[in-house]
Design an enzyme around this catalytic site. Structure first.
Site, PDB file in Angstrom:
ATOM      1  CG  ASN A   8      -1.620   1.275   1.525  1.00  0.00           C
ATOM      2  OD1 ASN A   8      -1.769   2.210   0.523  1.00  0.00           O
ATOM      3  ND2 ASN A   8      -2.413   1.492   2.314  1.00  0.00           N
ATOM      4  CE  LYS A  10      -0.255   3.206   4.754  1.00  0.00           C
ATOM      5  NZ  LYS A  10      -0.063   3.288   6.269  1.00  0.00           N
ATOM      6  CG  HIS A  93      -5.890   2.065   5.026  1.00  0.00           C
ATOM      7  ND1 HIS A  93      -5.481   2.874   6.306  1.00  0.00           N
ATOM      8  CD2 HIS A  93      -4.907   1.048   5.200  1.00  0.00           C
ATOM      9  CE1 HIS A  93      -4.395   2.606   6.596  1.00  0.00           C
ATOM     10  NE2 HIS A  93      -3.793   1.544   5.883  1.00  0.00           N
ATOM     11  CD  GLU A  95      -2.592   5.637   6.794  1.00  0.00           C
ATOM     12  OE1 GLU A  95      -2.828   5.689   5.525  1.00  0.00           O
ATOM     13  OE2 GLU A  95      -1.958   4.921   7.596  1.00  0.00           O
ATOM     14  CD  GLU A 164      -3.538  -2.324   7.226  1.00  0.00           C
ATOM     15  OE1 GLU A 164      -2.669  -2.830   6.626  1.00  0.00           O
ATOM     16  OE2 GLU A 164      -4.020  -1.253   7.055  1.00  0.00           O
ATOM     17  N   GLY A 170       2.631   2.245  11.005  1.00  0.00           N
ATOM     18  CA  GLY A 170       3.340   3.344  10.634  1.00  0.00           C
ATOM     19  C   GLY A 170       4.384   3.765  11.855  1.00  0.00           C
ATOM     20  CB  SER A 208       5.300  -2.066  11.745  1.00  0.00           C
ATOM     21  OG  SER A 208       4.753  -0.579  12.219  1.00  0.00           O
TER      22      SER A 208
HETATM   23  P1  13P Z   1       2.882   0.451   7.512  1.00  0.00           P
HETATM   24  O1  13P Z   1       3.500  -0.831   7.033  1.00  0.00           O
HETATM   25  O2  13P Z   1       3.686   1.528   7.138  1.00  0.00           O
HETATM   26  O3  13P Z   1       2.954   0.103   9.116  1.00  0.00           O
HETATM   27  O4  13P Z   1       1.512   0.585   6.911  1.00  0.00           O
HETATM   28  C1  13P Z   1       0.614  -0.503   7.054  1.00  0.00           C
HETATM   29  C2  13P Z   1      -0.672  -0.233   6.487  1.00  0.00           C
HETATM   30  O5  13P Z   1      -1.393   0.582   6.849  1.00  0.00           O
HETATM   31  C3  13P Z   1      -0.752  -0.808   5.128  1.00  0.00           C
HETATM   32  O6  13P Z   1      -2.251  -0.425   4.775  1.00  0.00           O
END
Ligand code: 13P
Length: 246
Positions: A8, A10, A93, A95, A164, A170, A208
């Site tokens: 992803n 982002k 997601h 976010e 997740e 992150g 992560s």
């Molecule tokens: P990270 O791997 O940067 O923690 O992000 C995970 C994520 O949100 C994947 O959709």
């Protein structure tokens, strides 16, 4: 089942850096023993379509509209994603739940729209740190998944489910393999109650995931892959995770 490692990106990338990254990944494609996908910002779908041509690399979007067409400024429809051969669309997601106020019902409607257009929704569920500390993890992820099951019924075996934990995204804090497996098993049980085909649903872990922790997470019986953020932006790191998935 064959595992799925999905990146992803982002809101990262550029025409130039995407080409370099995808070419570096593809130079290793002969070694892949799992499915590999990249979920990229919508403006780069056309670029991914051409870069991935005649390769095993799959790709998708990071969101999809719940509407089919019309006066929805800024939205991207499932039909448009299909036009670019998108295989996947992430929905729900954390976010988007956090910064765009997406709720369970909206996420379920988005998953439904993706499925209707032949796109596999990667449905994200996960608890915040506060919810985990309050002992609400199972309740939260089950509520989030129940909304999607409610709307999608027997099609539920066509989704990819991503666990997740919000506190692991992150942050460099990963769920332990045991913590992740526990939640994945809960989700598998919920899918089994809804569908006779629950065992073919990929339940992937995100938060992560990196080159160092991927193998242990992927060794768990109900962890069928990964949804990788930061580490998917570096070819060497992402390839190590791919190599750990067999
Ligand atoms: P990270 O791997 O940067 O923690 O992000 C995970 C994520 O949100 C994947 O959709």
């Amino acid at each position: 089942m064959k595992k799925l490692i999905a990146g992803n990106w982002k809101m990262n990338g550029s025409l130039q850096s995407n080409t370099a990254l995808v070419q570096a990944l593809l130079s290793n494609a002969a070694q892949w023993k799992c499915d590999v996908a990249l979920c990229v910002p919508a403006p780069y779908l056309s670029q991914l379509q051409s870069l991935s041509k005649a390769s095993p690399l799959l790709f998708g979007a990071q969101d999809v509209s719940m509407h089919e067409a019309g006066a929805y400024t800024g939205e991207v429809s499932a039909a448009m994603l299909k036009d670019f051969d998108c295989r996947y669309a992430i929905v729900g997601h954390s976010e988007r739940r956090q910064f765009h106020a997406e709720n369970d019902a909206l996420v379920a409607a988005k998953a439904q729209k993706a499925l209707a257009f032949g796109i596999t929704p990667i449905v994200c569920v996960g608890e915040t740190l506060q919810e985990r500390e309050a002992g609400l993890t199972e309740e939260v992820v089950k509520r989030q998944l129940a909304a999607v099951i409610h709307v999608n019924g027997h099609c539920i075996s066509e989704i990819v489910l991503a666990y997740e934990p919000v506190w692991a995204i992150g942050t460099g804090k990963t769920a332990t393999p045991e913590q992740a497996q526990h939640v994945h098993a809960v989700l598998r049980g919920q899918l089994r109650a809804a569908s006779a085909h629950a065992d073919r649903v990929h339940i992937v872990y995100g938060g992560s995931m990196n080159a160092a922790n991927a193998a242990q997470l992927l060794a768990q019986p109900d962890i069928d892959g990964g949804l990788v953020g930061g580490a998917s932006l570096k070819a060497a790191d992402f390839l190590s995770i791919i190599a750990a998935a067999h």
